[in-house]
Design an enzyme around this catalytic site. Structure first.
Site, PDB file in Angstrom:
ATOM      1  N   CYS A   1      -6.150   7.698 -45.347  1.00  0.00           N
ATOM      2  CA  CYS A   1      -7.802   6.776 -45.049  1.00  0.00           C
ATOM      3  C   CYS A   1      -7.893   7.872 -47.450  1.00  0.00           C
ATOM      4  O   CYS A   1      -9.072   7.681 -47.434  1.00  0.00           O
ATOM      5  CB  CYS A   1      -8.760   7.653 -44.543  1.00  0.00           C
TER       6      CYS A   1
ATOM      7  N   ALA B   1      -3.551  12.377 -34.553  1.00  0.00           N
ATOM      8  CA  ALA B   1      -4.419  12.029 -33.362  1.00  0.00           C
ATOM      9  C   ALA B   1      -5.801  12.586 -33.805  1.00  0.00           C
ATOM     10  O   ALA B   1      -6.510  11.697 -33.272  1.00  0.00           O
ATOM     11  CB  ALA B   1      -3.858  11.665 -31.816  1.00  0.00           C
TER      12      ALA B   1
END
Length: 449
Positions: A383, A261
């Site tokens: 990503c 996270a």
């Protein structure tokens, strides 16, 4: 003690990046704080450092004909000094070439001996006088693309294999452009329109984002100095990254797990989606990173985010099976979608790194799957734009978890115009950097039957 000039500071930063493989963004932030620079100089320092790292191989290609002994025989600091000087001469127009040469020679005199300063002077004056060599000298298409866009050849070959030459070229060219600054509006505090007005009152020009319903693009001004930022009305996040919470789409009262996270952008976005009603358990491996999650939650005044220091691969030791209504795995990855923000990634990563990170991705996915309730939604995102970490990982997951199926309703939860450019697969989305001028990103959604 005499304060260092911008170019001396830039040289120090670039040497640390080169020698210690330090992350350019972190090192630059630390340097700016320590050096006590005039705010007007921070922009130039950032541009010189990022630009020199970003275009390293192109700069070396330009330099090569002017260095008789070859660049490998130069001391590291001399090579980097020549690079940053040529970067300014070729790509920046606010400083006259003669001033760039003069300062480079001054630095060379301070750091080296008369011979080195003479060589630096000679090389840079010759660069000023002569035309730079053409990329057409390089006959092989892939090698030429690698030099022209300053990407390692292994990465160019990989992108061409996965996406074709034209798409790969667009990816590489876009990676050279500076990223735009985008912020996410905290919907528990303000609407998009209210946030635009608040920023306008503080001298910040902002327009609606192109990709996410929660995004604003900052056109002028530093948002981190605004009350809107300090009061938690906005937080900095890339637009493509904002789509992840939309893909998971949690509802009020849900129990949600975010497995990797830090620094908390997606965890807090999930909490905002739930109107701060419910629970978001945000895991990260390190205490100092969990502190970042907690600090962000506090600034945004979100009570439902619970940061915990934990290896996601060991999550089943702390949580019962079928505990969570929804799970997000924004997995550790090669980061090949964020090269614009972290240009050193392309010089420090290798094929071996991609293979190594796949093992961790599989371990995390395997560990957290039992924690999801039947009927719950599972989102895997990265990503990176490397297909072995994305589509191939999803394929592996489905082969090893027969009780999961692709969530074909994914595109219904995302803005419809995305499909004009981005690539929707069955239950997945790939955004390349040139599609919307954002980070490259991959998202897939699955349902547990």
């Amino acid at each position: 003690m005499k304060q260092k000039t911008i170019r001396e500071v830039a040289l120090d930063v670039l040497l640390q990046i080169e020698k210690n493989q330090a992350y350019s963004n972190l090192l630059l932030n630390q340097t700016v704080k320590k050096a006590n620079l005039d705010p007007r100089d921070v922009g130039l320092l950032t541009e010189i450092v990022y630009g020199t790292v970003q275009r390293r191989d192109t700069l070396d290609y330009y330099l090569e004909p002017f260095i008789k002994r070859g660049k490998k025989k130069l001391d590291d600091w001399v090579r980097v000094l020549l690079r940053l000087s040529i970067y300014q001469m070729v790509y920046l127009d606010r400083v006259p070439d003669r001033a760039i040469v003069h300062e480079a020679v001054t630095i060379a005199k301070q750091r080296g001996h008369q011979g080195i300063s003479g060589m630096v002077n000679g090389v840079l004056r010759n660069v000023r006088r002569q035309e730079l060599r053409s990329f057409d000298e390089v006959k092989d298409d892939l090698t030429r693309l690698a030099i022209e866009t300053s990407h390692p050849l292994w990465l160019v070959k990989r992108l061409v294999k996965q996406y074709g030459y034209d798409e790969a070229k667009q990816i590489c060219m876009t990676n050279l452009e500076p990223p735009q600054v985008t912020v996410r509006v905290n919907r528990t505090k303000a609407t998009i329109e209210e946030a635009i007005e608040l920023l306008k009152e503080e001298g910040i020009d902002a327009i609606r984002g192109h990709l996410s319903n929660d995004a604003l693009i900052i056109q002028k001004g530093n948002v981190t100095h605004t009350n809107a930022f300090q009061d938690g009305v906005i937080t900095i996040q890339d637009e493509s990254s904002m789509l992840v919470a939309r893909a998971l789409s949690p509802k009020e009262g849900m129990n949600v797990l975010d497995c990797c996270a830090a620094p908390g952008g997606k965890s807090t976005h999930l909490a905002e989606q739930m109107n701060d009603q419910g629970r978001v358990v945000a895991l990260d491996l390190h205490d100092h990173k969990v502190n970042l999650i907690n600090q962000l939650s506090k600034r945004l005044e979100l009570k439902s985010v619970e940061g915990r220091a934990m290896d996601a691969r060991l999550a089943s030791q702390s949580f019962e099976k079928a505990t969570f209504d929804a799970i997000l795995v924004d997995a550790p990855c090669s980061g090949l979608g964020v090269i614009r923000r972290k240009p050193d990634i392309k010089w420090t990563k290798s094929v071996k790194d991609i293979e190594g990170i796949q093992k961790i991705q599989k371990e995390i996915l395997t560990a957290v799957v039992p924690l999801l309730k039947t009927g719950g939604r599972f989102v895997y995102s990265t990503c990176t734009i490397d297909r072995t970490e994305n589509e191939e990982m999803v394929q592996w997951f489905l082969e090893n978890n027969k009780d999961f199926e692709l969530d074909v309703s994914l595109n219904e939860r995302l803005p419809q115009h995305i499909s004009e450019k981005a690539v929707f697969g069955e239950g997945s989305l790939t955004i390349l950097p040139h599609h919307f001028n954002t980070d490259g990103f991959f998202i897939t959604a699955l349902i547990k039957r």
